[in-house]
Design an enzyme around this catalytic site. Structure first.
Site, short mmCIF file in Angstrom:
data_model
loop_
_atom_site.label_atom_id
_atom_site.label_comp_id
_atom_site.label_asym_id
_atom_site.label_seq_id
_atom_site.Cartn_x
_atom_site.Cartn_y
_atom_site.Cartn_z
CG HIS A 74 1.40 23.26 -4.35
ND1 HIS A 74 1.11 23.33 -3.25
CD2 HIS A 74 0.56 22.55 -5.06
CE1 HIS A 74 -0.15 23.16 -3.17
NE2 HIS A 74 -0.44 22.32 -4.49
CG HIS A 105 14.55 5.69 -1.27
ND1 HIS A 105 15.11 4.38 -1.46
CD2 HIS A 105 14.16 6.08 -2.43
CE1 HIS A 105 15.10 4.20 -2.57
NE2 HIS A 105 14.63 5.09 -3.31
C1 LIG Z 1 6.22 -2.96 2.91
C2 LIG Z 1 7.06 -3.91 2.81
C3 LIG Z 1 8.38 -3.23 3.32
C4 LIG Z 1 6.96 -5.09 3.94
O1 LIG Z 1 7.79 -6.07 3.91
P1 LIG Z 1 7.93 -6.93 4.79
O2 LIG Z 1 7.83 -6.45 6.29
O3 LIG Z 1 9.00 -8.21 4.50
O4 LIG Z 1 6.42 -7.55 4.88
P2 LIG Z 1 5.95 -8.98 4.43
O5 LIG Z 1 6.24 -9.48 2.88
O6 LIG Z 1 6.16 -10.12 5.39
O7 LIG Z 1 4.39 -8.98 4.20
C5 LIG Z 1 3.43 -8.58 5.43
C6 LIG Z 1 2.13 -8.15 5.02
O8 LIG Z 1 1.84 -7.22 4.09
C7 LIG Z 1 1.52 -7.40 3.09
N1 LIG Z 1 2.10 -6.50 2.34
C8 LIG Z 1 3.48 -6.27 1.85
N2 LIG Z 1 3.66 -5.39 1.22
C9 LIG Z 1 2.67 -4.56 0.82
C10 LIG Z 1 2.24 -3.89 -0.08
N3 LIG Z 1 3.47 -3.16 -0.72
N4 LIG Z 1 1.10 -3.84 -0.35
C11 LIG Z 1 0.00 -4.37 0.25
N5 LIG Z 1 0.38 -5.28 1.06
C12 LIG Z 1 1.51 -5.68 1.37
C13 LIG Z 1 1.81 -8.96 2.84
O9 LIG Z 1 1.12 -9.47 1.72
C14 LIG Z 1 1.68 -9.51 3.90
O10 LIG Z 1 0.26 -9.65 4.29
P3 LIG Z 1 -0.19 -10.75 4.85
O11 LIG Z 1 0.36 -10.97 6.52
O12 LIG Z 1 -1.72 -10.75 4.89
O13 LIG Z 1 0.18 -12.30 4.28
C15 LIG Z 1 7.41 -4.44 1.18
O14 LIG Z 1 6.49 -5.31 1.08
C16 LIG Z 1 7.33 -3.43 0.28
O15 LIG Z 1 6.24 -2.91 -0.25
N6 LIG Z 1 8.53 -2.71 0.03
C17 LIG Z 1 8.80 -1.71 -0.93
C18 LIG Z 1 9.99 -1.89 -1.92
C19 LIG Z 1 10.13 -0.90 -2.77
O16 LIG Z 1 9.39 -0.14 -2.95
N7 LIG Z 1 11.42 -0.80 -3.25
C20 LIG Z 1 11.82 0.10 -4.18
C21 LIG Z 1 13.29 0.29 -4.27
S1 LIG Z 1 13.83 1.37 -5.53
#
Ligand SMILES: CC(C)(COP(=O)(O)OP(=O)(O)OC[C@H]1O[C@@H](n2cnc3c(N)ncnc32)[C@H](O)[C@@H]1OP(=O)(O)O)[C@@H](O)C(=O)NCCC(=O)NCCS
Length: 213
Positions: A137, A146
């Site tokens: 709510h 998104h």
């Molecule tokens: C958050 C996000 C955008 C970061 O992507 P990125 O910038 O490429 O980041 P990286 O993969 O280089 O990770 C950077 C750090 O954050 C951490 N990290 C990344 N995503 C994380 C998450 N969701 N939860 C916890 N830690 C996360 C990595 O382990 C890394 O840690 P480190 O530096 O200690 O090794 C991506 O990991 C993510 O979660 N995307 C969501 C995708 C999604 O939900 N898609 C749905 C489509 S419908």
């Protein structure tokens, strides 16, 4: 049921949009405009009939358009372009979603199957409320946001424009997530998140800036 729906973008998200549109029963014809696929390609029962750039050739009083682009900024740009040309914009809400009274959903927004939106919540235009997400709510979801599949937003949460909340995240009540920010998959958002950051984890903490302007 008298309209043709043209979906801009025939990728995976476009397929979800087409399926949602079919489920509504509101359209007697659904087709794609896409820049990557060949014209005439069939995607299931739906055909690629043209390029997004040529949308005006398909616009008439019986047609409406939907932008099926996952990237928030690109979706915004296409929607603004279409709106500027004064073509009809569809809003797609899957019939298995539950939308409470006193909910407003903006033009060009997609609500995917199994989602629940509770009373007095405002959803902006051009948003994606993805599969089986719940928004409780009195929330305020800005334009071109998104909310990925399986997220749960408690009551009175504010999400700024063009923000992205990753799959399976949870947000406790009264939280504000700033514009253009990204919340990583599976995060627990327990304190306010500024705009223009990437925040991850449980509890979610910013890990880097994210500037789109
Ligand atoms: C958050 C996000 C955008 C970061 O992507 P990125 O910038 O490429 O980041 P990286 O993969 O280089 O990770 C950077 C750090 O954050 C951490 N990290 C990344 N995503 C994380 C998450 N969701 N939860 C916890 N830690 C996360 C990595 O382990 C890394 O840690 P480190 O530096 O200690 O090794 C991506 O990991 C993510 O979660 N995307 C969501 C995708 C999604 O939900 N898609 C749905 C489509 S419908």
């Amino acid at each position: 049921m008298a309209e043709t729906l043209y979906i801009i973008g025939a990728g995976g998200h476009g397929k979800v949009c087409a399926d949602t549109a079919k489920a509504t029963g509101h359209y007697n014809h659904i087709a794609f405009l896409d820049s990557q696929r060949d014209i005439g390609d069939a995607i299931g029962e739906w055909e690629v009939v043209g390029r997004p750039e040529s949308f005006a050739d398909f616009a008439d009083t019986h047609s409406v358009f939907f932008v099926a682009i996952g990237d928030n900024r690109a979706r915004r740009q296409w929607l603004q372009r279409l709106t500027g040309e004064q073509v009809g914009i569809a809003t797609l809400v899957h019939p298995t979603s539950i939308i409470a009274e006193h909910v407003h959903i903006g033009a060009g927004t997609l609500v995917v199957a199994g989602s629940i939106i509770n009373g007095f919540t405002q959803i902006g235009q051009g948003c994606i409320i993805n599969t089986a997400t719940s928004i409780d709510h009195d929330c305020s979801i800005g334009d071109y946001v998104h909310i990925a599949p399986g997220c749960h937003l408690a009551g009175t949460v504010t999400v700024g424009e063009e923000a992205f909340v990753g799959i399976g995240s949870a947000v406790i009540p009264n939280i504000s997530i700033g514009s253009h920010s990204i919340i990583g998959a599976g995060s627990a958002v327990t304190s306010n998140i500024d705009g223009n950051v990437v925040a991850v984890g449980s509890p979610a903490r910013p890990i880097r800036p994210h500037h789109r302007e």
